[in-house]
Design an enzyme around this catalytic site. Structure first.
Site, PDB file in Angstrom:
ATOM      1  CE  LYS A 182      -8.686 -10.381  -9.429  1.00  9.28           C
ATOM      2  NZ  LYS A 182      -8.816 -10.272  -7.011  1.00  9.28           N
ATOM      3  CD  GLU A 258      -2.747   4.161  -5.590  1.00  6.54           C
ATOM      4  OE1 GLU A 258      -1.320   3.785  -4.183  1.00  6.54           O
ATOM      5  OE2 GLU A 258      -3.572   3.981  -4.981  1.00  6.54           O
ATOM      6  CB  CYS A 292      -1.018   2.460  -1.273  1.00  4.35           C
ATOM      7  SG  CYS A 292      -1.334   3.540  -1.509  1.00  4.35           S
ATOM      8  CD  GLU A 389       3.621  -0.719   0.532  1.00  3.82           C
ATOM      9  OE1 GLU A 389       4.276  -1.250  -1.101  1.00  3.82           O
ATOM     10  OE2 GLU A 389       2.536   0.476   0.139  1.00  3.82           O
TER      11      GLU A 389
HETATM   12  P1  ADP Z   1      -0.868  -7.090  -1.905  1.00  2.00           P
HETATM   13  O1  ADP Z   1       0.069  -7.800  -1.896  1.00  2.00           O
HETATM   14  O2  ADP Z   1      -1.947  -5.915  -0.691  1.00  2.00           O
HETATM   15  O3  ADP Z   1      -2.630  -7.659  -2.034  1.00  2.00           O
HETATM   16  P2  ADP Z   1      -1.595  -7.283  -4.906  1.00  2.00           P
HETATM   17  O4  ADP Z   1      -0.732  -6.645  -5.538  1.00  2.00           O
HETATM   18  O5  ADP Z   1      -1.098  -8.602  -4.119  1.00  2.00           O
HETATM   19  O6  ADP Z   1      -1.734  -6.996  -3.157  1.00  2.00           O
HETATM   20  O7  ADP Z   1      -2.926  -7.674  -4.644  1.00  2.00           O
HETATM   21  C1  ADP Z   1      -3.745  -6.308  -5.103  1.00  2.00           C
HETATM   22  C2  ADP Z   1      -4.836  -6.918  -6.662  1.00  2.00           C
HETATM   23  O8  ADP Z   1      -4.098  -7.441  -7.971  1.00  2.00           O
HETATM   24  C3  ADP Z   1      -6.077  -8.137  -5.742  1.00  2.00           C
HETATM   25  O9  ADP Z   1      -6.794  -8.056  -6.293  1.00  2.00           O
HETATM   26  C4  ADP Z   1      -4.753  -9.063  -6.770  1.00  2.00           C
HETATM   27  O10 ADP Z   1      -6.060 -10.267  -6.640  1.00  2.00           O
HETATM   28  C5  ADP Z   1      -4.637  -8.746  -7.697  1.00  2.00           C
HETATM   29  N1  ADP Z   1      -3.482  -9.964  -8.488  1.00  2.00           N
HETATM   30  C6  ADP Z   1      -2.327 -10.594  -7.352  1.00  2.00           C
HETATM   31  N2  ADP Z   1      -1.989 -10.870  -8.668  1.00  2.00           N
HETATM   32  C7  ADP Z   1      -2.114 -11.112  -9.381  1.00  2.00           C
HETATM   33  C8  ADP Z   1      -1.548 -11.570 -10.952  1.00  2.00           C
HETATM   34  N3  ADP Z   1      -0.748 -11.975 -11.062  1.00  2.00           N
HETATM   35  N4  ADP Z   1      -2.398 -10.353 -11.324  1.00  2.00           N
HETATM   36  C9  ADP Z   1      -3.128  -9.375 -12.109  1.00  2.00           C
HETATM   37  N5  ADP Z   1      -3.896  -9.186 -10.606  1.00  2.00           N
HETATM   38  C10 ADP Z   1      -3.393 -10.093  -9.196  1.00  2.00           C
END
Ligand code: ADP
Length: 487
Positions: A182, A258, A292, A389
């Site tokens: 995804k 990560e 990161c 961060e």
């Molecule tokens: P950022 O805050 O840098 O956008 P995220 O951790 O929110 O990073 O997002 C990184 C990835 O995790 C994206 O592909 C996002 O769609 C996905 N993501 C966000 N929330 C969830 C969740 N609850 N479960 C699984 N994947 C998620």
């Protein structure tokens, strides 16, 4: 040539080597962060689509399937072919990446080179994953056999869309897993394009599946899926914790994470101040600070502190902010409105908490999500900008006196992804390398990330390692087979 007008060829879900609409028929918009204009509507995957993708990946993983029987060398050759196709389509891919993410075009090209190296590195591993024979004291012939963990879910972020795909696909495919990826909702386009290339490379149906969609829907459907054997995630620590919970609650799928960082870059006063300032600039401002392992806490020893601050401010002010497709641009827009507001909010907090603004400190116009490279001096450890961060182009300069003090302050964080030290004194460099809580330590350089070297975090920066031989571990189960000698 870079092409900011590039046409989007692939905007659907990729399952079983076919592009299809989402089960719901829903789509979402992906924007160009440089002008907030729509680039494309993209099929919005959700649980039903993840279910279909997992079914395809499970069928492709069956013991008698083409993928499980072609042999390890052939798997490696498919990876090499994919790497070559990415190279052939480099200009298109770099253009799409810069359009969707906002990073300068030259940086997209560098990311693609690193992605190709990563896929090639793991292609070489495909037929070199060996077990051991074990001399037990029993009448058994015992050996271990590393086997692919199974169907893996891979959730990647928006800051390095192509590179994160390569970090995930290389070890998964070399190990013989099948996968459902995804991409981040902000940047789905290059993953879909590379999915099309994977079909051209010849990967059998169902080995590679890509489901674009949102985190709490499509992402969560992956982390809680009962038929996914492992999830590999790169993103925020907050979401990493959710993923671990969902994995535990569902089927105890294996998890590698990560996550975030607040990495220190420590500069001793025996190091050339000009060179230090330029290393520190790249450490924090690369990819607009959306990295990161960005070296955001710049600790400078008191002897060169004033000189360093002056130089750092000058270097930051000289960085050209603008259209990612112009060759002089060093700083493109941030990826989206959420990130933009968050970074501007952190800059305000730095000003309020009494840090001294030395450069930048503001947005640039209103056409896109542009923020000027910002430098704060007189930062203290208790300020939010020193603790949280930021994931934006904001440098914090802190003063220190001694090695013991700076080790303690470097480690005074929940994170532990990376650390850098600039010094000519080998004893100091060694002491720091040994004592700092960080998955990567860079001495007299920063961000020396390489596909051959493991990368990952201590503490809340993650779990497991990516890259290097260690990066395969998370994609393998070790099976022990013991055969009794009958006579
Ligand atoms: P950022 O805050 O840098 O956008 P995220 O951790 O929110 O990073 O997002 C990184 C990835 O995790 C994206 O592909 C996002 O769609 C996905 N993501 C966000 N929330 C969830 C969740 N609850 N479960 C699984 N994947 C998620």
């Amino acid at each position: 040539m870079a092409n900011s007008e590039i046409k989007v060829l692939y905007n659907q879900i990729f399952i079983n080597n076919k592009f299809i609409n989402s089960v719901s028929g829903n789509t979402f918009i992906t924007l160009n962060p440089a002008n907030k204009q729509k680039i494309a509507d993209v099929a919005e995957g959700d649980k039903a689509d993840v279910d279909l993708a997992v079914k395809a990946a499970r069928a492709a993983f069956k013991i008698e399937s083409e993928w499980r029987t072609i042999g390890a060398t052939a798997r490696g050759q498919l990876l090499l072919k994919l790497a070559d196709l990415i190279n052939d389509h480099k200009i298109t891919l770099a253009s799409l990446e810069s359009l969707d993410n906002g990073k300068p075009y030259e940086d997209s090209l560098l990311d693609i080179d690193a992605s190709i190296s990563t896929l090639k590195y793991y292609a070489g591993f495909a037929d070199k994953i060996h077990g051991k024979t074990i001399p037990t004291n029993e009448p058994y012939f015992s050996f271990t056999k590393p086997q692919p963990v199974g169907v893996v879910g891979q959730i990647i972020p928006w800051n390095y869309p192509i590179l994160m795909l390569a970090w995930k696909w290389g070890p998964a495919l070399a190990s013989g897993c099948t996968l459902v990826l995804k991409p981040a909702e902000q940047t789905p386009l290059t993953s879909l394009y590379i999915a099309a290339l994977s079909k051209e490379a010849g990967f059998p149906d169902g080995v590679i599946n890509v489901v674009p969609g949102y985190g709490p829907t499509a992402g969560a459907a992956i982390s809680r899926h009962p038929d996914i054997n492992k999830v590999a995630f790169t993103g925020s620590t907050e979401v990493g914790k959710l993923i671990m919970q969902e994995a535990a609650r569902s089927n105890m799928k294996r998890v590698t994470l990560e996550l975030g960082g607040k990495s220190p870059l420590v500069i001793f006063d025996d190091f050339d101040v000009d060179e230090a300032a330029s290393i520190a600039r790249d450490a924090v401002f690369a990819n607009m600070g959306q990295c990161c392992c960005a070296g955001t806490r710049t600790f400078v020893q008191e002897g060169i502190y004033e000189k360093f601050v002056e130089k750092a401010a000058k270097l930051a002010s000289e960085m050209k902010v603008g259209n990612p497709f112009e060759s002089e641009t060093k700083v493109g827009p941030l990826v989206d409105e959420e990130q933009y507001n968050k970074v501007l909010g952190m800059i305000e907090s730095g000003k309020k908490e009494g840090a001294k603004l030395e450069a930048g400190g503001s947005k640039v116009g209103d056409v896109g999500y542009f923020v000027r490279p910002t430098v704060f001096s007189n930062v203290t450890d208790d300020m939010r900008i020193a603790k949280e961060e930021i994931f934006g182009p904001v440098q914090q300069i802190l003063k220190f006196k001694t090695i013991d003090e700076v080790i303690e302050r470097s480690n005074n964080t929940e994170y532990g992804l990376a650390a850098g030290i600039l010094t000519k004194n080998i004893d100091i460099a060694l002491k720091f390398s040994e004592s700092v809580d960080a998955g990567s330590v860079w001495v007299n350089c920063y961000e020396a990330v390489n596909p051959l070297c493991p990368f990952g975090g201590f503490k809340q920066s993650g779990l497991g390692r990516e890259l290097g031989e260690d990066g395969l571990t998370g994609y393998l189960e070790i099976k022990t087979v013991s055969i009794k000698k009958l006579n």
